[in-house]
Design an enzyme around this catalytic site. Structure first.
Site, PDB file in Angstrom:
ATOM      1  N   HIS A 261       0.837  -1.055  -0.051  1.00  0.00           N
ATOM      2  CA  HIS A 261       0.118   0.010  -0.093  1.00  0.00           C
ATOM      3  C   HIS A 261       0.802   1.226   0.035  1.00  0.00           C
ATOM      4  O   HIS A 261       0.745   2.050  -0.912  1.00  0.00           O
ATOM      5  CB  HIS A 261      -0.892  -0.047   1.339  1.00  0.00           C
ATOM      6  CG  HIS A 261      -1.787   1.333   1.477  1.00  0.00           C
ATOM      7  ND1 HIS A 261      -3.038   1.142   0.958  1.00  0.00           N
ATOM      8  CD2 HIS A 261      -1.499   2.243   1.986  1.00  0.00           C
ATOM      9  CE1 HIS A 261      -3.581   2.500   1.252  1.00  0.00           C
ATOM     10  NE2 HIS A 261      -2.888   3.183   2.033  1.00  0.00           N
ATOM     11  N   GLU A 262       1.654   1.484   0.930  1.00  0.00           N
ATOM     12  CA  GLU A 262       2.716   2.546   1.056  1.00  0.00           C
ATOM     13  C   GLU A 262       3.498   2.701  -0.433  1.00  0.00           C
ATOM     14  O   GLU A 262       3.865   3.448  -0.551  1.00  0.00           O
ATOM     15  CB  GLU A 262       3.528   2.216   2.098  1.00  0.00           C
ATOM     16  CG  GLU A 262       2.714   2.292   3.704  1.00  0.00           C
ATOM     17  CD  GLU A 262       1.962   3.604   3.707  1.00  0.00           C
ATOM     18  OE1 GLU A 262       2.214   4.887   3.251  1.00  0.00           O
ATOM     19  OE2 GLU A 262       0.797   3.426   4.366  1.00  0.00           O
ATOM     20  N   HIS A 265       1.740   4.679  -2.720  1.00  0.00           N
ATOM     21  CA  HIS A 265       2.115   6.141  -2.447  1.00  0.00           C
ATOM     22  C   HIS A 265       3.358   6.483  -2.903  1.00  0.00           C
ATOM     23  O   HIS A 265       3.752   7.471  -3.499  1.00  0.00           O
ATOM     24  CB  HIS A 265       1.945   6.263  -1.031  1.00  0.00           C
ATOM     25  CG  HIS A 265       0.420   6.491  -0.410  1.00  0.00           C
ATOM     26  ND1 HIS A 265      -0.309   7.080  -0.874  1.00  0.00           N
ATOM     27  CD2 HIS A 265       0.060   5.780   0.697  1.00  0.00           C
ATOM     28  CE1 HIS A 265      -1.695   6.965  -0.052  1.00  0.00           C
ATOM     29  NE2 HIS A 265      -1.287   6.354   0.836  1.00  0.00           N
ATOM     30  N   GLU A 291      -4.256   8.514  -2.360  1.00  0.00           N
ATOM     31  CA  GLU A 291      -4.638   7.324  -1.930  1.00  0.00           C
ATOM     32  C   GLU A 291      -5.279   6.289  -2.917  1.00  0.00           C
ATOM     33  O   GLU A 291      -5.355   5.152  -2.926  1.00  0.00           O
ATOM     34  CB  GLU A 291      -6.029   7.729  -1.038  1.00  0.00           C
ATOM     35  CG  GLU A 291      -6.592   6.481  -0.282  1.00  0.00           C
ATOM     36  CD  GLU A 291      -5.501   6.007   0.724  1.00  0.00           C
ATOM     37  OE1 GLU A 291      -4.416   7.023   1.360  1.00  0.00           O
ATOM     38  OE2 GLU A 291      -5.591   4.795   1.343  1.00  0.00           O
TER      39      GLU A 291
END
Lengths: 493, 493
Positions: A261-262, A265, A291
């Site tokens: 997930h990160e 980003h 996001e």
């Protein structure tokens, strides 16, 4: 010297100081000893005040007006100028004293929150949070007057330029209507649990497989690093992207997906337009878009059966495991397990919007002054019961779980679910325009996907508004339909 | 508002921004990925320019003059004001353009140095170092005119207020005269080598024993941390002391003593007067005093037979070793082994001054313009041959070994040896006034020693000049006699 290049020089300094602030924040979260909180609050307040001074220098409005009258600006320069105007209008609405007070209040509150969360003690952080809330309400009021919006809209606008509460309500409505039914049907289907993945999973091994998958996704380790923090996030500076995770030796699955997930980003940050890195237009100004990139990587790409089928043997091997529990099918069942729970960051993509909805409702009430802070724990627990049928046993798994209000991010939560919707829409558009993307992911090759994202999202910086960018990249405005269709397909097909 | 409190408010902001700069530097050395160097140079330049602007604001000289005329300032406030005057005079001599250029040159050069050192390739960093040197010479010239000193004196004065080359020459003269003979006698005595301490020593175990001894010395982990960097140092901010070491799995002894050395620096930082932490007078402004504290802990206290007798079993146990090689006597022989070598930071206290002398001579010639940079490697190697009878096999163990010139610290090296002299003088004075100190160290209790240091050194901040402080704490001015007597006693008794 013409006005526009003068503005570029000023905003470069400002952007660089923003990076300094961000590095201090990363350090505070990932490295700083607890006793250094007061000093760090001083440092961050000093940097924020200097930024505020630079951004509100009395010459800026005239320079902007003069630059707007100058001939020969390209489209990036014009967009840059528009973003300068927007930032400076917001900043001029807030005086230096309030900026400094808010910076200090946030630093102090965030550090107290760490302890409060550990001890499940809301009262310990309540006075600190009250200061943050009071000052945020003042700030919201001041910006609202300048922008001619409501105070809550003024806060949202700080995370997603141009977005308003009415638009969020419109976008959320189909979710409010459809998700409860969808959830019921999915729970009905997922009655049997997957085979358990038994720990322990040593931190070192978790870190190693995390780094391996980050490399696979194309994370550039010459311009970033992975560390640990209480609340995972992606921060750092232009050309120096710092992401964090947290490890649970009993459960590798959360942390690993958290890293992916990160990394979503981080890929956004690493893909911003290099030539504009020190100008407002070169930065990612929309939290919804940010996001969307993390959720695209996590939810759309990495929880797909294509990717998990590819990754399962690597993951099993990294922990020295084998057997039926480690089969791709069982791993897929784990990573697509739907279960109403207490913790937002652990939530599956079907129940996640309910967590956001709760926070959206509560923060609107808090900002409006309709909910006293002392009633927050109770209101939180009632909301969880109503929306998901679960009740926190203490505030650590209730209203203390998220860092955001405590670190001053009000009006931020909606962007999580808007981002999930945008992620689904981007992923569908990407797959339609580049048929090699999904087969690539099935072989662990993210090149085609990342190339599409670089071109249509990352490389655009803040040249367009979030809604313009989504429309341009996907051929239609943001709405909930693709997201809901994705959930139907993944969980009910 | 009176002038003095206005100055305190301005210098608080300045001091806090200095801490920000220091945190960025720590991160650059201990955490930052290599590719982020250019961005970090931007960040540090931005902060340095803002500091320079604050320090050279046109109102400052008038405010200082007005404050000097104000009644009722206490002795700390007066000393604070004097330090403000000193700092502002130095800063006003240098224009903003040069400040920014130097900050950028230093950041870029330091990052290139890392690679140059790794590859033993002086030419790779020479252009970067040439920029740093050229700009440093300009800076020295400008400050020299303001202070009415020579350029080299202007640089020394930046590290040790009031110290001059002539004084250094006078203090070094007895060492130049006596150390070669002393070294010959010691080498004669130490003909047989101690029993080898065979590795490997895993980094984790080295780190653990380092942390244990730091705790024993009284390092406050709520206000600091230990990490790794290519060049060990102590940095960080007020209330947040970051020290670093490097590990060699084949040799724990260097790293461990390195940690104790840096802990000496750290104790100084952690013992600065709390009430003055954000004012110039509350900071450690003298590098000579700083080095005296690290060397007092390392050389005077921790290489003493009293401490090593106490620590030997702990150290042996932490690596799971036993036997004659791990006896206190053998460990003492290791830690008091004298051997002319190539690397300053690995040098024993008898040969160390020769390393400093070489750098002192070379940097004077470089600043004076008498030695072209391309001749530095050759001059270095000839100097090592002359002073210590050893010749570097490459520049990594020659002129590339130290970070200092590459990170812009010119005029800094003499403070190492002046610090060693001051350390001996402090330790003797402390032991005479508090007879419990040495017996304490023999039991691993550093409380009495640190209490004396807190009172006579750390807690004084910059209230006195370094020479005043040494005189006051030890009853006499700094000279080489106590240091030479210490060497005689430890190595020839």
């Amino acid at each position: 010297m013409k006005a526009y290049p003068q503005l570029e020089a000023r905003f470069k300094r400002l952007t660089v100081l923003g990076d300094v602030d961000s590095m201090l924040h990363w350090d505070m979260s990932a490295m700083m000893p607890l006793g250094a909180a007061a000093g760090r609050a001083e440092q961050m307040a000093a940097v924020k005040v200097l930024c505020h001074q630079l951004l509100t220098a009395p010459e800026i409005p005239d320079l902007i007006a003069a630059a707007e009258a100058e001939q020969g600006l390209g489209s990036w320069q014009s967009a840059n100028l528009a973003e300068m105007r927007r930032q400076s209008a917001r900043a001029r609405a807030v005086d230096e004293e309030l900026t400094e007070a808010l910076a200090r209040a946030v630093s102090n509150c965030e550090m107290r929150w760490r302890q409060a969360k550990r001890d499940a003690d809301f009262e310990f952080v309540r006075p600190g949070l009250q200061s943050v809330l009071d000052l945020t309400r003042q700030e919201a009021q001041a910006i609202a007057e300048a922008l001619d919006t409501s105070p809550y809209d003024a806060l949202i606008d700080g995370f997603d330029a141009g977005l308003r509460e009415s638009e969020i309500d419109r976008l959320f409505a189909p979710l409010v209507e459809n998700l409860p039914k969808l959830l019921g049907r999915i729970l009905e289907r997922q009655k049997s649990a997957p085979l358990p993945l038994d720990g322990p999973f040593p931190v070192a091994a978790q870190r190693e497989i995390g780094l391996k998958l980050m490399a696979l996704l194309g994370f550039d380790f010459a311009h970033g690093r992975l560390d640990q923090s209480l609340h995972p996030f992606t921060g750092g500076a232009f050309g120096d992207v710092r992401l964090t995770t947290r490890y649970d030796e009993g459960n590798f699955a959360k942390s690993l997906m958290g890293v992916l997930h990160e990394t979503g980003h981080a890929l956004y940050e690493q893909g911003l337009p290099e030539d504009w890195g020190y100008q407002p237009v070169g930065r990612a100004h929309s939290m919804m878009l940010h996001e969307s990139q993390s959720l695209l990587i996590e939810m759309q790409a990495c929880r797909s059966k294509e990717f998990l089928t590819f990754a399962a043997p690597m993951i099993a091997q990294s922990f020295g495991r084998s057997g039926a529990a480690w089969s791709p099918d069982n791993l897929i069942r784990h990573y697509t397990r739907v279960q109403p729970g207490l913790i937002r960051v652990d939530a599956d993509e079907v129940t996640y919007p309910a967590h956001v909805l709760l926070r959206y409702r509560l923060e609107k009430a808090l900002i409006a002054g309709d909910l006293p802070l002392r009633d927050l724990p109770h209101a939180w627990n009632r909301g969880m019961e109503e929306l998901l049928g679960v009740i926190p046993g203490n505030d650590a798994e209730g209203c203390l779980q998220d860092i955001h209000w405590f670190d001053g991010a009000w009006g931020y939560f909606p962007s999580y679910t808007l981002g999930a919707m945008a992620a689904a829409q981007f992923f569908q558009a990407a797959g339609e325009s580049e048929p090699g993307i999904l087969p690539g992911i099935a072989k662990g090759d993210f090149g085609p996907l990342v190339a599409w994202l670089r071109r249509h999202v990352h490389g655009q910086g803040s040249r367009l508004t979030p809604s313009e960018l989504i429309h341009q990249a996907t051929g239609k405005p943001l709405d909930a339909a693709v997201y809901l269709a994705h959930l139907e397909r993944r969980y009910l097909a």
